[in-house]
Design an enzyme around this catalytic site. Structure first.
Site, PDB file in Angstrom:
ATOM      1  N   ARG A 144      -3.806 -39.675   1.817  1.00 30.78           N
ATOM      2  CA  ARG A 144      -4.181 -41.062   2.075  1.00 30.78           C
ATOM      3  C   ARG A 144      -4.477 -41.342   3.539  1.00 30.78           C
ATOM      4  O   ARG A 144      -5.398 -42.098   3.853  1.00 30.78           O
ATOM      5  CB  ARG A 144      -3.059 -41.984   1.581  1.00 30.78           C
ATOM      6  CG  ARG A 144      -2.936 -41.979   0.085  1.00 30.78           C
ATOM      7  CD  ARG A 144      -1.740 -42.751  -0.399  1.00 30.78           C
ATOM      8  NE  ARG A 144      -1.730 -42.777  -1.864  1.00 30.78           N
ATOM      9  CZ  ARG A 144      -0.776 -43.336  -2.586  1.00 30.78           C
ATOM     10  NH1 ARG A 144       0.254 -43.914  -1.994  1.00 30.78           N
ATOM     11  NH2 ARG A 144      -0.831 -43.325  -3.898  1.00 30.78           N
ATOM     12  N   SER A 146      -5.901 -47.698  -7.796  1.00 34.10           N
ATOM     13  CA  SER A 146      -5.149 -46.448  -7.819  1.00 34.10           C
ATOM     14  C   SER A 146      -5.887 -45.279  -7.177  1.00 34.10           C
ATOM     15  O   SER A 146      -7.094 -45.106  -7.343  1.00 34.10           O
ATOM     16  CB  SER A 146      -4.812 -46.079  -9.264  1.00 34.10           C
ATOM     17  OG  SER A 146      -4.286 -44.775  -9.331  1.00 34.10           O
ATOM     18  N   GLY A 161      14.277 -52.665  -8.924  1.00 33.13           N
ATOM     19  CA  GLY A 161      13.058 -51.927  -9.215  1.00 33.13           C
ATOM     20  C   GLY A 161      13.435 -50.564  -9.767  1.00 33.13           C
ATOM     21  O   GLY A 161      14.514 -50.383 -10.340  1.00 33.13           O
ATOM     22  N   LEU A 163       7.253 -43.217  -6.988  1.00 36.24           N
ATOM     23  CA  LEU A 163       7.948 -43.330  -8.266  1.00 36.24           C
ATOM     24  C   LEU A 163       8.917 -42.164  -8.435  1.00 36.24           C
ATOM     25  O   LEU A 163      10.028 -42.323  -8.952  1.00 36.24           O
ATOM     26  CB  LEU A 163       6.937 -43.348  -9.417  1.00 36.24           C
ATOM     27  CG  LEU A 163       5.863 -44.437  -9.377  1.00 36.24           C
ATOM     28  CD1 LEU A 163       4.996 -44.381 -10.628  1.00 36.24           C
ATOM     29  CD2 LEU A 163       6.489 -45.815  -9.226  1.00 36.24           C
TER      30      LEU A 163
END
Length: 637
Positions: free
Chosen positions: A330, A284, A42, A441
């Protein structure tokens, strides 16, 4: 065991530069004498393989997919953080560092997080040079948008396909090295165990997923870039094949497992629709830039959302957190969604959903603008739900997404097994108890492009060039262990499928170790998991043989590891008598229902050591020091 992170002394902003200068180097002529094994391709794995091969090392790269382009990194949607301050809105490396430390509820290492913030600015330049098509403003500058937990716009994006575009960039660079002969690719190959020789990681044992052939591979160092373990919950936003086997095998060979109970619940997922589902779909977090989250004010209001007038809607995040509004982190957004649903104000047939409404954004900016920003996400939502989000609000609910826990690593990304490194989501190091959006990321590419190339030389410089032959007794023993384990699984001829056991495990984990946890519930879960494990080894049904393509065997091996990992997660959650980030113990909360930390007793990384199948794991603690930020009660109001 002394957990030494090997962080250089000195001011925080100088530690990474000082550390790189003090790290031993391997000269270019000698790099070609070292073989490095990279497991997982990945973002972390592909970027590491490409960069190390470019430096001159010989790399063997393994992935269980048919192509690295199918790595789960491709599913990331919203963006990648970097402290470029293109918007001139007050961003800086230190602010990104501070937001990440605070977002993780002060349960991560200062040095690692500051390094991540420093390196972030280089990642964007690297990716632009590779041709990654980031969104741009009218004048040609790269565009930014906001994400939860920050009051600046620092997230670079490529519509809702950022992970895909970044992965293609890393994959293209790795493919170049494959062509040059510096990277040897092994697709459809799964690591089943780690080979440790004289205390050092010197190879892996794999299974060819097409033929079933068991093979061994020798190297001077092993890099695990195998992602997280969210699929222990069965239903998650992870790809179906995502698993914890590589990390778990490393744990059983001496690598400590850190903060296993720190899992992230993402607030913006398409709700569960029934028992037929095998995974969940993420929408998203970037959607919360323009979408407004709300539920009806009245309990049990089942009217169509477009029929509910404005004064009967509760925009609860905007009401409770006026400074951050819908862009709270979140864990905060997820917990609040659960609270309003528990009150009976959830929407949809199940009552386990809230609305994410774009009506006001469309009226303000026009549908074309919203379509340009999020068109592919809206299309995906409509295909799955058969509802048009341009006309009716999306329905969302929290779901398991990311795991902040993972193998313990030092500042060099090396585990407690010398020569074994862990990169990206596979390690624990940067996110504390809650990951801010657009940071995964960032960490994966930081570790692969910039950190491991600078630190691995410090280990290899003291290692002889000699290769461990595949007929070494440790390789033979590890192969035998793998064969015996597979044979034991294939001998199971019960009447329950592996998926049934996985679903049972997931239900237990979600019910007792999900968004909210209690001491009583966790103790109950521990007993339930052990019952499921015992039943699995008696009544699981496997078919076929090892010498063939056998998905049932693949799943069984992974689920067996998930069950053991689930126990460790419960033990870790029981050990931590506090609430922090995504780990919310109901016994420990503020009067406003927020997470209540206990910094005096739990400001540490919990690192667990395997002591045998029949013995309890041993807890080691890495005490966390905060010299550059003040420990405060997290507030986004």
């Amino acid at each position: 065991m002394n957990l030494d992170a090997h962080i250089s002394e000195g001011p925080l902003a100088e530690q990474w530069s000082k550390h790189k200068f003090n790290t031993k180097l391997v000269n270019p002529a000698n790099k070609r004498k070292y073989d490095i094994i990279v497991v997982g391709t990945g973002l972390a794995g592909a970027s590491a393989a490409a960069t190390l091969a470019e430096l001159g090392y010989n790399v063997k790269a393994f992935c269980f997919q048919d192509s690295p382009r199918r790595a789960h990194s491709i599913a990331a949607q919203g963006g990648i953080n970097a402290a470029k301050n293109y918007r001139n809105d007050g961003d800086s490396v230190f602010r990104l560092f501070y937001d990440t430390i605070k977002g993780g509820d002060y349960r991560s290492r200062e040095a690692n997080v500051h390094r991540l913030a420093e390196v972030s600015v280089n990642i964007i330049d690297q990716c632009v040079a590779q041709g990654v098509p980031f969104a741009r403003e009218y004048g040609g500058y790269l565009d930014n948008r906001s994400f939860g937990g920050a009051q600046v716009s620092r997230t670079f994006y490529a519509r809702g396909q950022t992970g895909q575009q970044l992965l293609l960039g890393a994959y293209s660079q790795m493919s170049r090295q494959v062509t040059l002969g510096k990277v040897e690719m092994f697709p459809r190959t799964e690591m089943l165990d780690l080979v440790v020789v004289d205390g050092k990681a010197r190879g892996i044992v794999t299974r060819n997923l097409v033929t079933g052939k068991i093979e061994a591979h020798s190297g001077h160092a092993v890099l695990l870039c195998t992602g997280g373990y969210g699929n222990v919950f069965y239903l998650s936003t992870n790809a179906m094949g995502s698993n914890a086997t590589a990390s778990w095998r490393a744990y059983k060979k001496g690598a400590l497992f850190a903060n296993p109970c720190f899992t992230q619940i993402h607030p913006t997922c398409i709700p569960v629709s029934g028992d037929h589902q095998s995974k969940l779909t993420l929408m998203s977090e970037s959607l919360r830039n323009d979408g407004r989250v709300w539920v009806p004010k009245k309990v049990g209001d089942k009217r169509h959302p477009n029929d509910i007038p404005e004064d009967e809607r509760d925009y609860y995040l905007e009401r409770k957190y006026p400074s951050f509004g819908n862009l709270v982190p979140r864990d905060v957004a997820s917990r609040n969604a659960k609270m309003v649903c528990d009150e009976g104000r959830g929407v949809g047939d199940s009552g386990l959903a809230v609305y994410l409404d774009f009506r006001d954004a469309i009226l303000r900016d026009g549908e074309d603008v919203i379509r340009a920003k999020y068109g592919n996400l809206f299309q995906m939502y409509e295909k799955i739900t058969d509802e048009n989000p341009y006309q009716v609000p999306m329905r969302i609910y929290p779901a398991v997404h990311y795991t902040m826990g993972g193998l313990w690593v030092d500042y060099n990304l090396m585990t407690t097994v010398p020569g074994l490194f862990a990169l990206g989501e596979c390690n624990f190091s940067d996110h504390g108890a809650n990951r801010l959006g657009a940071s995964a990321l960032m960490q994966g590419l930081a570790d692969g492009y910039f950190v491991i190339p600078a630190t691995i030389g410090g280990y290899l410089a003291d290692l002889p060039y000699d290769k461990v032959p595949l007929d070494h007794p440790e390789f033979k023993k590890t192969i035998d262990d793998v064969q015996n384990r597979l044979g034991k699984l294939l001998s199971l001829k019960g009447d329950k499928t592996v998926d049934e056991f996985h679903r049972e495990l997931g239900n237990i984990m979600w019910e007792y170790c999900g968004m909210a946890r209690t001491k009583e519930g966790l103790e109950k879960a521990l007993g339930k998991i052990r019952e499921v494990r015992e039943d699995f080894w008696k009544n699981a049904k496997l078919i076929g043989t090892n010498g063939e393509f056998n998905i049932t065997l693949e799943k069984a091996h992974r689920v067996a590891d998930f069950m053991e990992l689930g126990e460790l997660m419960i033990m870790d959650a029981l050990n931590r008598n506090e609430s922090c980030g995504g780990h919310f113990r109901e016994e420990f909360q503020t009067p406003e229902g927020e997470a209540l930390r206990d910094d005096e007793n739990y400001s540490y990384v919990s690192a667990w050591e395997y002591k045998g199948d029949q013995a309890a794991p041993e807890l080691h603690k890495e005490n966390l020091k905060f010299d550059n930020v003040k420990l405060t009660q997290r507030s986004y109001k």
